[in-house]
Design a protein around this motif. Structure first.
Motif, short mmCIF file in Angstrom:
data_model
loop_
_atom_site.label_atom_id
_atom_site.label_comp_id
_atom_site.label_asym_id
_atom_site.label_seq_id
_atom_site.Cartn_x
_atom_site.Cartn_y
_atom_site.Cartn_z
N LYS A 149 -4.78 -5.10 -5.91
CA LYS A 149 -5.58 -4.61 -5.12
C LYS A 149 -5.29 -2.97 -4.96
N ARG A 150 -3.84 -2.41 -4.95
CA ARG A 150 -3.33 -1.18 -4.91
C ARG A 150 -4.00 -0.79 -6.22
N GLN A 151 -4.10 -1.21 -7.19
CA GLN A 151 -4.59 -0.71 -8.68
C GLN A 151 -6.00 -0.12 -8.49
N LYS A 152 -6.88 -1.18 -8.01
CA LYS A 152 -8.24 -0.95 -7.42
C LYS A 152 -8.43 0.57 -6.55
N GLN A 153 -7.61 0.53 -5.55
CA GLN A 153 -7.61 1.54 -4.88
C GLN A 153 -7.25 2.87 -5.40
N GLN A 154 -6.27 2.53 -6.58
CA GLN A 154 -5.85 4.07 -7.06
C GLN A 154 -7.01 4.57 -7.76
N GLN A 155 -7.83 3.44 -8.48
CA GLN A 155 -8.87 4.10 -9.12
C GLN A 155 -9.98 4.89 -8.53
N GLN A 156 -10.16 4.38 -7.35
CA GLN A 156 -11.19 4.94 -6.29
C GLN A 156 -10.63 6.41 -5.78
N GLU A 157 -9.13 6.60 -5.73
CA GLU A 157 -8.70 7.57 -5.24
C GLU A 157 -8.09 8.58 -6.19
N GLU A 158 -8.24 8.18 -7.47
CA GLU A 158 -7.55 8.79 -8.65
C GLU A 158 -6.01 9.00 -8.55
N VAL A 159 -5.39 8.07 -7.98
CA VAL A 159 -3.92 8.25 -7.84
C VAL A 159 -3.17 6.98 -8.54
N ALA A 160 -2.46 7.58 -9.40
CA ALA A 160 -1.67 6.27 -10.20
C ALA A 160 -0.30 6.22 -9.76
N ILE A 161 -0.11 4.93 -9.59
CA ILE A 161 1.18 4.38 -9.54
C ILE A 161 2.02 3.82 -10.47
N LYS A 162 3.09 4.49 -10.96
CA LYS A 162 3.77 4.26 -12.34
C LYS A 162 4.38 3.14 -12.17
N PHE B 282 0.14 -6.85 -22.33
CA PHE B 282 -0.02 -5.83 -21.06
C PHE B 282 -0.45 -4.81 -21.20
N TYR B 283 -1.45 -4.36 -21.80
CA TYR B 283 -1.72 -3.10 -22.12
C TYR B 283 -2.53 -2.60 -20.92
N ASP B 284 -1.87 -1.48 -20.42
CA ASP B 284 -2.22 -0.66 -19.29
C ASP B 284 -1.73 0.71 -19.44
N PRO B 285 -2.40 1.76 -19.40
CA PRO B 285 -1.58 3.29 -19.38
C PRO B 285 -0.63 3.26 -18.20
N LEU B 286 -0.70 2.54 -17.26
CA LEU B 286 0.44 2.48 -16.18
C LEU B 286 1.54 1.88 -16.46
N TRP B 287 1.72 1.17 -17.35
CA TRP B 287 2.91 0.65 -17.97
C TRP B 287 3.64 1.53 -18.75
N ASP B 288 5.05 1.81 -18.32
CA ASP B 288 5.72 2.39 -19.41
C ASP B 288 6.77 1.47 -19.91
N PHE B 289 6.97 1.32 -21.29
CA PHE B 289 7.68 0.37 -21.86
C PHE B 289 8.81 1.21 -22.79
N GLN C 244 0.80 -1.22 0.11
CA GLN C 244 0.10 0.07 -0.17
C GLN C 244 0.84 1.23 0.02
N ARG C 245 2.12 1.22 0.42
CA ARG C 245 2.98 2.20 0.42
C ARG C 245 3.95 2.45 -0.64
N VAL C 246 3.94 1.69 -1.56
CA VAL C 246 4.68 1.76 -2.78
C VAL C 246 4.36 2.79 -3.70
N GLU C 247 5.28 3.61 -4.02
CA GLU C 247 5.35 4.85 -4.96
C GLU C 247 5.54 4.63 -6.32
N LEU C 248 6.54 3.48 -6.67
CA LEU C 248 6.74 3.38 -7.89
C LEU C 248 6.94 1.55 -7.99
N VAL C 249 6.42 0.91 -9.20
CA VAL C 249 6.72 -0.36 -9.40
C VAL C 249 7.51 -0.45 -10.66
N VAL C 250 8.74 -1.28 -10.53
CA VAL C 250 9.64 -1.41 -11.36
C VAL C 250 9.93 -2.87 -11.78
N SER C 251 10.04 -3.47 -13.14
CA SER C 251 9.77 -4.81 -13.32
C SER C 251 10.81 -5.11 -14.69
#
Length: 269
Positions: free
Chosen positions: A108-121, A150-157, A85-92
């Protein structure tokens, strides 16, 4: 390289720290198609040569998670929900099994982001891929293929080349793999502004980088046999970049461009 707790470089409050300390979480991907037989043999104490041969026999291009691997990722998500829940960036890693694991543990973090309108890149970074070459499971898909799968606007390739330009039929050296991990750490600590970062990577990369690189010092209570990450095992570290060499770190060649990186494992009761 690993140091005992009483032989560590300066703490993060020391003035020799070159950058603000960060909280880094490392997660190995879940079980993938090429893992089951090789891992079972390794648990029984097989040689490294036998381990590699079994992986070669069960090889699969850009091996994906097994059903067990998916379950492991979901279980890791439930076990570490508070940390995630505290993560600010996901690197893969750009290999599919790592991206799949990242998506499952952050669901679950993504669903929370959608509710809070906060995007974790979420960013795919070549530096964190598995030891490269020889095995097809270490070869990644094209950037276009990854973007479609893996289409998702959150993912940066955007940092990936269109084709996999680094895979060859020769296995990368362990030293080269460890150096990639070190360069990846520098990128996380120097170039990213986020302070709590989750990186999803691979067992070989994490072992070579954390155990064998002379400029990476891990402070933990683990024995030699406990260093390798298990499937979907999450470890949390306080990461510090320092320019100071102690009596215990003289093997490292320390410059401004190649500082020491100290990782202190954080254990939660």
């Amino acid at each position: 390289m690993t140091l005992a707790p009483n032989n560590i470089p300066p703490s993060t409050t020391d003035t020799n720290s070159l950058f603000k300390p960060k909280r880094l979480l490392f997660l190995r991907h879940g079980q993938a198609q090429h893992n089951p037989r090789a891992e079972e043999a390794k648990d029984r104490g097989c040689s490294h040569e036998t381990f590699l041969q079994l992986m070669k026999e069960d090889d699969a291009f850009d091996a994906e998670l097994t059903s067990l691997g998916q379950t492991q990722a979901i279980m890791a998500r439930e076990e570490h929900l508070e940390k995630l829940q505290r993560v600010e960036l996901v690197v893969s890693s750009p290999l599919s099994r790592a991206i799949q694991t990242a998506n499952l543990v952050m669901e679950k973090r993504q669903k929370q982001q959608q509710q809070e309108e906060v995007a974790i890149k979420r960013v795919c970074v070549e530096l964190f891929r598995e030891i490269n070459g020889w095995l097809l499971n270490a070869k990644r898909r094209t950037k276009t293929d990854l973007q479609e799968r893996f289409y998702d606007p959150l993912w940066d390739f955007s940092g990936l080349s269109m084709e996999d330009e680094t895979w060859t039929e020769t296995l990368e050296s362990e030293e080269s793999c460890a150096e990639r991990y070190y360069q990846g750490l520098l990128w996380l600590l120097r170039d990213r502004e986020e302070e709590i970062i989750l990186t999803v990577a691979h067992g070989g990369l994490l072992r070579f980088g954390m155990v064998d690189h002379p400029n990476v010092y891990v402070v933990d209570q683990r024995g030699r046999d406990e260093k390798r990450f298990g499937n979907c095992e999450l470890r949390e570290y306080e990461a510090q970049v320092t320019g100071q060499v102690t009596a215990d770190t003289t093997a490292a060649v320390v410059t401004e461009e190649r500082p020491l990186i100290v990782l202190r494992e954080i254990l939660h009761s």
